[in-house]
Design an enzyme around this catalytic site. Structure first.
Site, PDB file in Angstrom:
ATOM      1  N   GLU A 111     -26.018 -39.227  21.382  1.00  0.00           N
ATOM      2  CA  GLU A 111     -27.272 -39.812  20.906  1.00  0.00           C
ATOM      3  C   GLU A 111     -27.057 -41.181  20.267  1.00  0.00           C
ATOM      4  OE1 GLU A 111     -29.212 -35.548  19.512  1.00  0.00           O
ATOM      5  OE2 GLU A 111     -29.074 -37.192  18.094  1.00  0.00           O
ATOM      6  N   CYS A 126     -27.981 -46.907  15.266  1.00  0.00           N
ATOM      7  CA  CYS A 126     -27.122 -45.815  14.792  1.00  0.00           C
ATOM      8  C   CYS A 126     -26.437 -45.222  16.031  1.00  0.00           C
ATOM      9  CB  CYS A 126     -27.995 -44.786  14.085  1.00  0.00           C
ATOM     10  SG  CYS A 126     -27.067 -43.348  13.544  1.00  0.00           S
ATOM     11  N   CYS A 133     -19.141 -32.758  17.119  1.00  0.00           N
ATOM     12  CA  CYS A 133     -18.371 -33.038  15.906  1.00  0.00           C
ATOM     13  C   CYS A 133     -17.710 -31.753  15.426  1.00  0.00           C
ATOM     14  CB  CYS A 133     -19.275 -33.596  14.801  1.00  0.00           C
ATOM     15  SG  CYS A 133     -18.363 -34.070  13.325  1.00  0.00           S
ATOM     16  N   CYS A 137     -20.338 -29.753   8.893  1.00  0.00           N
ATOM     17  CA  CYS A 137     -21.162 -29.905   7.691  1.00  0.00           C
ATOM     18  C   CYS A 137     -22.376 -28.976   7.847  1.00  0.00           C
ATOM     19  CB  CYS A 137     -21.610 -31.345   7.520  1.00  0.00           C
ATOM     20  SG  CYS A 137     -20.225 -32.488   7.405  1.00  0.00           S
ATOM     21  N   CYS A 140     -25.971 -30.092   9.135  1.00  0.00           N
ATOM     22  CA  CYS A 140     -26.046 -31.025  10.278  1.00  0.00           C
ATOM     23  C   CYS A 140     -26.131 -30.278  11.605  1.00  0.00           C
ATOM     24  CB  CYS A 140     -24.809 -31.916  10.239  1.00  0.00           C
ATOM     25  SG  CYS A 140     -24.619 -32.956  11.688  1.00  0.00           S
ATOM     26  N   GLY A 178     -20.521 -37.230  15.448  1.00  0.00           N
ATOM     27  CA  GLY A 178     -19.076 -37.348  15.320  1.00  0.00           C
ATOM     28  C   GLY A 178     -18.612 -37.899  13.994  1.00  0.00           C
ATOM     29  N   GLU A 179     -17.336 -37.682  13.716  1.00  0.00           N
ATOM     30  CA  GLU A 179     -16.682 -38.241  12.537  1.00  0.00           C
ATOM     31  C   GLU A 179     -15.881 -39.454  13.042  1.00  0.00           C
ATOM     32  OE1 GLU A 179     -16.011 -38.050   8.985  1.00  0.00           O
ATOM     33  OE2 GLU A 179     -14.871 -39.740   9.769  1.00  0.00           O
ATOM     34  N   SER A 210     -19.209 -44.695   8.708  1.00  0.00           N
ATOM     35  CA  SER A 210     -19.492 -43.630   7.743  1.00  0.00           C
ATOM     36  C   SER A 210     -18.537 -42.458   7.968  1.00  0.00           C
ATOM     37  CB  SER A 210     -20.934 -43.157   7.948  1.00  0.00           C
ATOM     38  OG  SER A 210     -21.181 -42.023   7.156  1.00  0.00           O
ATOM     39  N   LEU A 233     -21.287 -38.056   0.679  1.00  0.00           N
ATOM     40  CA  LEU A 233     -20.790 -37.335  -0.508  1.00  0.00           C
ATOM     41  C   LEU A 233     -21.521 -36.002  -0.677  1.00  0.00           C
ATOM     42  CD1 LEU A 233     -18.830 -37.540  -2.897  1.00  0.00           C
ATOM     43  CD2 LEU A 233     -20.620 -38.713  -4.185  1.00  0.00           C
ATOM     44  N   ASN A 234     -22.798 -36.053  -0.904  1.00  0.00           N
ATOM     45  CA  ASN A 234     -23.676 -34.867  -0.830  1.00  0.00           C
ATOM     46  C   ASN A 234     -23.493 -33.788  -1.889  1.00  0.00           C
ATOM     47  OD1 ASN A 234     -24.590 -36.072   1.564  1.00  0.00           O
ATOM     48  ND2 ASN A 234     -22.981 -35.065   2.709  1.00  0.00           N
ATOM     49  N   ASN A 308     -33.790 -33.459   6.239  1.00  0.00           N
ATOM     50  CA  ASN A 308     -34.717 -33.407   7.363  1.00  0.00           C
ATOM     51  C   ASN A 308     -34.641 -31.978   7.924  1.00  0.00           C
ATOM     52  OD1 ASN A 308     -36.437 -34.547   9.192  1.00  0.00           O
ATOM     53  ND2 ASN A 308     -35.001 -36.112   9.889  1.00  0.00           N
ATOM     54  N   CYS A 351     -29.722 -35.977  13.339  1.00  0.00           N
ATOM     55  CA  CYS A 351     -28.613 -36.257  14.244  1.00  0.00           C
ATOM     56  C   CYS A 351     -28.210 -34.988  14.995  1.00  0.00           C
ATOM     57  CB  CYS A 351     -27.446 -36.786  13.413  1.00  0.00           C
ATOM     58  SG  CYS A 351     -25.892 -36.769  14.264  1.00  0.00           S
TER      59      CYS A 351
HETATM   60  S1  SF4 Z   1     -21.812 -35.535  12.541  1.00  0.00           S
HETATM   61 FE1  SF4 Z   1     -21.389 -36.170  10.414  1.00  0.00          FE
HETATM   62  S2  SF4 Z   1     -22.682 -34.844   9.160  1.00  0.00           S
HETATM   63 FE2  SF4 Z   1     -22.574 -33.920  11.200  1.00  0.00          FE
HETATM   64  S3  SF4 Z   1     -20.894 -32.419  11.089  1.00  0.00           S
HETATM   65 FE3  SF4 Z   1     -20.039 -34.360  11.828  1.00  0.00          FE
HETATM   66  S4  SF4 Z   1     -19.311 -35.431   9.983  1.00  0.00           S
HETATM   67 FE4  SF4 Z   1     -20.699 -33.796   9.306  1.00  0.00          FE
END
Ligand code: SF4
Length: 378
Positions: A111, A126, A133, A137, A140, A178-179, A210, A233-234, A308, A351
């Protein structure tokens, strides 16, 4: 065939060098070094021309590059291709947000989103760095998909190229799927290409990578390329953060913030701390006070992101009053704290949501074609 977007301008110039040498013709050994210098200069000039055509004029067909020689165009046709991912889905929201799901060469989908700022002067692209990923998290959608592979350099740069065909972009953020720091080499090279002044010419302040907190890779990113850093951070305690971000069990908040303190920030630059606000989980005044203490001494801004809501997670969005009160506590303490306006609510804005929907749809139709009952995977 080499994908054009995988090449820095220097690499392109190296590839063009034999062509320049041929065109100049070698007459005697004595002329060799002089000739090489001349050929390198020519190759650099042609690489710059081609970069301008593709990245600044948006032209992807070599035949249309009218100021290149016939030889150069023939060589480009035979050797290089501007990668254009296939658009699987395009959703537009009345607020101007446009979300794409692209299919890469091997049918994997990712995306990308264009997010216009309310004032209409900033357009943020973005983009994704991986297919899926692995970071899991808890809030997500992408985290539920697992990771399939890293994106190649050309697949990362191509996302920005595609978004720029639709809208002028002022900023690029690696906040899609993704990370990014799990795909560091490709992300660093993609950033170098995006920063090239003869190419897309993004300023280093306008590219933000990020991370969810891969501590050793934060230092490596800072050492290798000069771009802005955002940290997801969250949470304000390790217990809380580990509950929603498994990466925290490996590198805790103290280690993460130490890496942030050591990140090489240029003058007038700050780290962005993203803070997804989850109702009754991390949205209390005590959380706000702990947050202030954690980031003390780090040039930073806090980006509050009211959750969201989506079907892949049970969390709820805090009320607007709670968000405002949280923000006020930070601002009153002298911090820069913004609330991310939810853009594209009418479309699958979270996302990974669009990709999940398409995967679920494909899964349903393939199950149906096999005579099974429809499966809902989200
Ligand atoms: S895309 Fe970002 S927020 Fe989602 S699981 Fe991966 S690192 Fe975490």
């Amino acid at each position: 065939m080499i994908y054009f977007q995988s090449l820095t301008q220097n690499e392109l110039s190296e590839l063009l060098l034999p062509l320049s040498l041929d065109r100049l013709g070698r007459r005697s050994r004595l002329e060799e070094s002089e000739l090489l210098i001349k050929a390198k200069k020519q190759a650099r000039f042609h690489a710059q021309q081609i970069y301008h055509w593709v990245y600044q004029r948006g032209v992807s067909q070599w035949e249309q590059m009218s100021d290149l020689s016939k030889d150069h165009r023939a060589w480009l046709i035979a050797n290089l291709e501007v990668f254009r991912p296939k658009v699987c889905s395009r959703q537009e929201s009345p607020d101007g947000t446009v979300k794409f799901l692209w299919e890469m060469g091997d049918s994997k989908t990712v995306e990308g989103v264009i997010i216009p700022a309310a004032e209409g002067e900033r357009f943020t692209g973005c983009i994704s760095s991986q297919v899926g990923c692995a970071m899991k998290c808890a809030f997500c959608v992408t985290g539920t998909q697992g990771v399939e592979r890293n994106l190649e350099v050309h697949e990362i740069v191509a996302q920005v190229y595609e978004l720029r065909q639709v809208s002028p972009l002022t900023n690029v953020v690696f906040m899609g799927m993704g990370e990014p720091l799990k795909n560091l080499d490709n992300v660093v090279k993609a950033c170098e290409i995006l920063l090239d002044t003869d190419g897309m010419n993004f300023s280093k302040r306008k590219i933000t990578v990020s991370t969810s907190g891969l501590v050793p890779a934060i230092a490596e990113l800072g050492a290798r390329v000069d771009v802005s850093l955002a940290v997801s951070l969250n949470a304000t305690t390790d217990e809380q953060r580990s509950a929603i971000m498994p990466v925290n069990r490996k590198w805790n908040i103290a280690e993460l913030l130490k890496a942030c303190r050591e990140y090489p920030l240029g003058s007038h630059r700050r780290i962005t701390f993203e803070y997804v606000m989850l109702r009754d989980f991390n949205d209390t005044p005590d959380d706000a006070r702990r947050l202030m203490k954690l980031v003390v001494g780090i040039p930073s801004k806090i980006n509050l992101i009211p959750f969201n809501e989506h079907a892949s997670a049970d969390f709820k969005r805090p009320s607007d009053e709670t968000v405002r009160a949280f923000q006020k506590l930070l601002v009153d303490a002298g911090m820069t704290a913004t609330v991310r306006v939810s853009r594209g609510r009418e479309i699958s804005a979270a996302c990974g949501q669009l990709r999940s929907a398409v995967i679920a749809r494909e899964s349903r139709s393939s199950d149906a074609s096999q005579g099974l009952s429809a499966v809902t995977s989200y």
